[in-house]
Each structure stands twice: as structure tokens, then as C-alpha cells.
Design a protein around this motif. Structure first.
Motif, PDB file in Angstrom:
ATOM      1  N   ASP A 130     -28.693   0.928  35.884  1.00  0.00           N
ATOM      2  CA  ASP A 130     -28.767   0.829  37.344  1.00  0.00           C
ATOM      3  C   ASP A 130     -27.351   0.845  37.915  1.00  0.00           C
ATOM      4  N   PRO A 131     -27.047   1.777  38.836  1.00  0.00           N
ATOM      5  CA  PRO A 131     -25.687   1.845  39.395  1.00  0.00           C
ATOM      6  C   PRO A 131     -25.293   0.597  40.155  1.00  0.00           C
ATOM      7  N   THR A 132     -26.278  -0.212  40.594  1.00  0.00           N
ATOM      8  CA  THR A 132     -25.956  -1.444  41.311  1.00  0.00           C
ATOM      9  C   THR A 132     -25.565  -2.562  40.370  1.00  0.00           C
ATOM     10  N   GLY A 133     -25.785  -2.367  39.054  1.00  0.00           N
ATOM     11  CA  GLY A 133     -25.433  -3.396  38.088  1.00  0.00           C
ATOM     12  C   GLY A 133     -26.525  -4.417  37.847  1.00  0.00           C
ATOM     13  N   VAL A 134     -27.690  -4.275  38.469  1.00  0.00           N
ATOM     14  CA  VAL A 134     -28.797  -5.212  38.285  1.00  0.00           C
ATOM     15  C   VAL A 134     -29.518  -4.893  36.976  1.00  0.00           C
ATOM     16  N   THR A 135     -29.634  -5.873  36.109  1.00  0.00           N
ATOM     17  CA  THR A 135     -30.320  -5.673  34.843  1.00  0.00           C
ATOM     18  C   THR A 135     -31.814  -5.916  35.004  1.00  0.00           C
ATOM     19  N   THR A 136     -32.578  -5.477  34.015  1.00  0.00           N
ATOM     20  CA  THR A 136     -34.028  -5.703  34.034  1.00  0.00           C
ATOM     21  C   THR A 136     -34.341  -7.195  34.053  1.00  0.00           C
ATOM     22  N   ALA A 137     -33.597  -7.979  33.285  1.00  0.00           N
ATOM     23  CA  ALA A 137     -33.824  -9.428  33.242  1.00  0.00           C
ATOM     24  C   ALA A 137     -33.559 -10.075  34.602  1.00  0.00           C
ATOM     25  N   GLU A 138     -32.503  -9.631  35.286  1.00  0.00           N
ATOM     26  CA  GLU A 138     -32.179 -10.188  36.607  1.00  0.00           C
ATOM     27  C   GLU A 138     -33.245  -9.810  37.628  1.00  0.00           C
ATOM     28  N   LYS A 139     -33.750  -8.592  37.524  1.00  0.00           N
ATOM     29  CA  LYS A 139     -34.799  -8.154  38.440  1.00  0.00           C
ATOM     30  C   LYS A 139     -36.086  -8.961  38.225  1.00  0.00           C
ATOM     31  N   THR A 140     -36.431  -9.180  36.967  1.00  0.00           N
ATOM     32  CA  THR A 140     -37.627  -9.968  36.651  1.00  0.00           C
ATOM     33  C   THR A 140     -37.486 -11.395  37.156  1.00  0.00           C
ATOM     34  N   ARG A 226     -22.664  -2.724  50.415  1.00  0.00           N
ATOM     35  CA  ARG A 226     -22.905  -1.276  50.400  1.00  0.00           C
ATOM     36  C   ARG A 226     -22.992  -0.757  48.972  1.00  0.00           C
ATOM     37  N   THR A 227     -22.209  -1.371  48.086  1.00  0.00           N
ATOM     38  CA  THR A 227     -22.243  -0.964  46.679  1.00  0.00           C
ATOM     39  C   THR A 227     -23.456  -1.546  45.969  1.00  0.00           C
ATOM     40  N   ALA A 228     -23.764  -2.803  46.268  1.00  0.00           N
ATOM     41  CA  ALA A 228     -24.838  -3.502  45.553  1.00  0.00           C
ATOM     42  C   ALA A 228     -26.235  -3.089  46.014  1.00  0.00           C
ATOM     43  N   VAL A 229     -26.392  -2.794  47.309  1.00  0.00           N
ATOM     44  CA  VAL A 229     -27.708  -2.403  47.838  1.00  0.00           C
ATOM     45  C   VAL A 229     -27.554  -1.106  48.637  1.00  0.00           C
ATOM     46  N   PRO A 230     -27.200  -0.011  47.975  1.00  0.00           N
ATOM     47  CA  PRO A 230     -26.960   1.250  48.690  1.00  0.00           C
ATOM     48  C   PRO A 230     -28.182   1.701  49.474  1.00  0.00           C
TER      49      PRO A 230
END
Length: 431
Positions: A130-140, A226-230
Motif C-alpha cells: 500500500d503506497p500509504t504505508g498501511v499494513t493489513t494488520a493495521e487495517k484490520t 495528502r500522502t497518507a490519505v490521497p
């Protein structure tokens, strides 16, 4: 006389919003198409033909007659070309490739990459990053949080969803990157999030003490978001007290001295640079701040609207008006006439004056003594104010509220279902 006519017009507007049978105003204009609008259309909505039906028919006949001869004659313009053999023209000769056609997936030139197959660092499998740097674990983890579960419930109501948080304290503590990452995980966990409101009472509270510090916070925080939530809109909430003064110079001097950080030129620069996509202007001060100069809340609101339009702020960003005055200790005690008057002044007027695209109402909040203030009745008991607000179907998309899933009235699902009967948008508070 003009003031009286305007008062009658605005009252008629509020009654129209509430469906109390006041006919929509219509110009005596041959281009007016107000007769095509439905009976419950708000009075401030006007219809006007760019081309009347008769003119449209003439336009169609012009292009279609003689088997479309005019359309054929109006074909595409000749393309702009460069003749490389013409004296004085210089064409590059060092472009990539060999100038020859090649089969699909074959290298363009000998020795090129084999059809674009990526080189991976983890063997034969290349995982998506993910270009935003969010991992699957963080999303869960975000999905399972109270805010994440509430976000899923919002989607079921069809309300537009914003994430509301406060990043100023994190910024001051040097933890902006960590806080932004949490927001990004929550946005990534719930498709359909419109945007993020990253601060409230900006420049009004005591978080920042200098203008430079304020500007730096806005610039660095919006850049990180802007970088984290384009692609998501960024919103902020503040107040501009000098706007309520209108042309009163003594008032403007006092408000500038009292609120030095809330300089409209500074706030306008944030909008002009595209740092903020939505700006909410609080009107909680309008009823009391200008008493010395005999400027009442209605006049202060009108002065603010004029300033917003004059500075073209609405051309740079979406402007919202924010109001907490409908809520009262326990619940709103307004009768039908008082509720209609409040709707006229606090909702209808800003929209009719075309200085705000949306109005955000605080429907439930708690003061420092723990006292709960509500617009609706406790545990969603019916009251007059809430019933009047529910009649504003025609502007529901323009009405928003703020909801804290950590402090529900009953439970998240019940609360959001009831809120969706009045509001088209919700700002979901995320700690």
C-alpha cells in the motif's frame, strides 16, 4: 423597508423548507423555468434556461438540416504538425526505442526488460505494498476499533462519512506521523470515506500561540495527510470574529486585537494554496460578541456571509457554517415557532445567502461539568425541534452533524439511524 422585505423573504424561505405552504418566489423572466420545479423546492433554488426550448430547437435544426451539413463542415481542426525536413526545424533523434513496431509483450529493443516482469525481493511472489504505508494488520485493527465499527454502521445509513479527529495536540507533542498513520488505517479500513477533519477551533483555542506556529501546523499536517490519505478531502474548523463586524471599524479593531491569530488574510492563504478543502466557520460567538456595537446575531451572520463571498473563499474551498445552539441541557425546549425562527436564522439564512454550502449542527455534546446537551430528547424521545428538523428533506444533503461512538445516546446503530433522518453527512469522531 428593504430590511422588512428581506425579513419576510427569509421567513418565507424557512417556512418553505419546513413544508408550510409558502409558494416559491419566481421572477417575471422569459428565461425562468421555476414552473418546472417541484412544489417542495426551497425558495432559494432558482431555475433559468441557458437556452429556451424554442432556442434549443433552432440550434438543433441548424446542426441537423441538410443531413448534418453544418456539422460535417465543422469537423476537427487540422492537427499541428512539424516537418522535420523543413529548414529551421530541429527534431530530436535521441528518443528511446528503435523506431520499429514490435510484438505485444516483446522487448522494445534488444536487451530491454522481458515485457515488464517485476523484480521481487521475496522470491517468485511479489506482494502488493500500500503506497500509504498501511499494513493489513493495521487495517484490520482499525476495522475492529469503536470508530471502525461505527464507520461500517454509517455506510448502512447512506450518510456521507467524514473522519473527525484532532491532530494539533499530536503535532505539539511531536507525534504527528503516528497519529496520521492511525487516521490513514481507519480511512483505508472503510471504503467511501469522503475526507478527514483534522482540527477544530484552529487559532481560537490556546494550542498555538504564534502565527508562524499556526501556519507551520497547517502546512505540515495537510502535507502528511495528502500522502497518507490521497484523494480524500481535508477539513478544518475555526472562527473569524472580525467578519461579524461588517463595516464597523471600531468593532474590527477590537476583534483584531482580541483574536490576533484569526487573521482572515492568513486563513484565506490556506484556502488559496489548496491546503484545506473544506472550512467550517463556527457561529457560536455571533449572539454575544458584538453587543457593544449593537450588532445582533442575524446581522453578524449576514456580515460574515458578505465577507466570505467578497473574498471568494467559496471559490477555493467548500464553506460550512457550524452551530451548537439548537442543543440545550437535557434536550431542546423550543416550541414550534421558536424552532422555525432558529431554523430561519441558523440554517436557511446562511444557505440562502450563498456563503455556505453546508450547515453542521451539534446534536449532542457535554460540557465541563458533565452536563449533556441535546437537540433531540433523551434516549431519542420526540421533541418539537427534532420534528421540525426532520421536515428539511430538501436540504438534507447540506446538513451535517458530529457523532462520537464512544459516547452513544442509545447504541451506535440506533443513533446513526435516527441522525440519518435529518442529516446527509456525519463527522465520525475518532480518538
Amino acid at each position: 423597508m428593504r430590511r422588512r422585505l428581506r425579513q419576510l423573504f427569509v421567513i418565507g424561505l424557512a417556512l418553505s423548507l419546513l413544508g408550510i405552504g409558502v409558494p416559491a418566489w419566481s421572477e417575471d423572466d422569459p428565461r425562468s423555468c421555476n414552473d418546472l420545479l417541484s412544489a417542495d423546492t426551497p425558495a432559494y433554488v432558482m431555475c433559468r434556461w441557458l437556452a429556451t426550448p424554442e432556442e434549443a430547437a433552432d440550434i438543433a435544426r441548424f446542426w441537423l438540416e441538410n443531413d448534418g451539413q453544418h456539422m460535417q463542415e465543422a469537423g476537427p481542426m487540422n492537427p499541428i504538425t512539424v516537418d522535420c525536413t523543413e529548414e529551421g526545424n530541429v527534431c530530436p533523434t535521441d528518443s528511446e526505442g528503435d523506431g520499429e513496431m514490435h510484438d505485444v509483450d516483446s522487448p522494445d529493443v534488444p536487451g530491454a526488460e522481458d515485457g515488464g516482469t517485476p523484480e521481487c525481493n521475496n522470491g517468485n511472489e511479489c506482494g502488493y505494498v500500500d503506497p500509504t504505508g498501511v499494513t493489513t494488520a493495521e487495517k484490520t485493527s482499525a476495522q475492529e476499533s469503536p470508530a471502525g465499527k461505527a464507520a461500517q454502521a454509517v455506510v448502512q445509513t447512506k450518510m456521507r462519512l467524514w473522519i473527525e479527529t484532532e491532530l494539533a495536540d499530536d503535532y505539539k507533542a511531536g507525534k504527528l506521523a503516528e497519529a496520521v498513520k492511525k487516521v490513514a488505517a481507519l480511512v483505508a479500513a472503510q471504503p467511501g470515506v469522503v475526507g478527514v477533519r483534522f482540527t477544530s477551533q484552529l487559532g481560537f483555542n490556546q494550542t498555538f500561540t504564534t502565527a508562524d506556529e499556526l501556519d507551520k501546523f497547517v502546512a505540515e499536517t495537510t502535507a502528511a495527510l495528502r500522502t497518507a490519505v490521497p484523494g480524500k478531502k481535508l477539513a478544518a474548523h475555526t472562527v473569524v470574529p472580525v467578519f461579524g463586524c461588517g463595516a464597523n471599524d471600531a468593532c474590527k479593531a477590537e476583534m483584531t486585537k482580541k483574536y490576533p491569530l484569526l487573521d482572515p488574510e492568513r486563513i484565506g492563504a490556506w484556502l488559496n494554496k489548496g491546503l484545506i478543502d473544506q472550512l467550517a466557520l463556527d457561529n457560536g460567538h455571533l449572539a454575544t460578541e458584538y453587543a457593544t456595537w449593537k450588532i445582533d446575531a442575524a446581522e453578524a451572520q449576514r456580515n460574515q456571509s458578505i465577507q466570505v463571498r467578497a473574498r471568494a473563499w467559496d471559490a477555493y474551498a467548500q464553506i460550512a457554517v457550524e452551530d451548537a445552539s439548537f442543543a440545550a441541557s437535557g434536550s431542546s425546549q423550543l416550541n414550534e415557532e421558536q424552532a422555525t425562527k432558529a431554523i430561519t436564522e441558523r440554517i436557511a439564512s446562511p444557505l440562502q445567502e450563498d456563503a455556505a454550502e453546508t450547515v453542521t449542527l451539534w446534536t449532542r455534546w457535554q460540557n465541563n461539568q458533565g452536563q449533556v446537551n441535546r437537540v433531540y430528547g433523551e434516549k431519542w424521545a420526540a421533541n418539537t425541534t427534532w420534528e421540525q428538523l426532520k421536515k428539511l428533506d430538501s436540504v438534507r444533503a447540506r446538513l451535517a452533524t458530529i457523532y462520537d461512538p464512544a459516547n452513544p445516546e442509545v447504541d451506535v446503530a440506533t443513533d446513526l439511524k435516527n441522525l440519518s433522518e435529518v442529516f446527509g453527512q456525519v463527522y465520525l469522531h475518532a480518538a
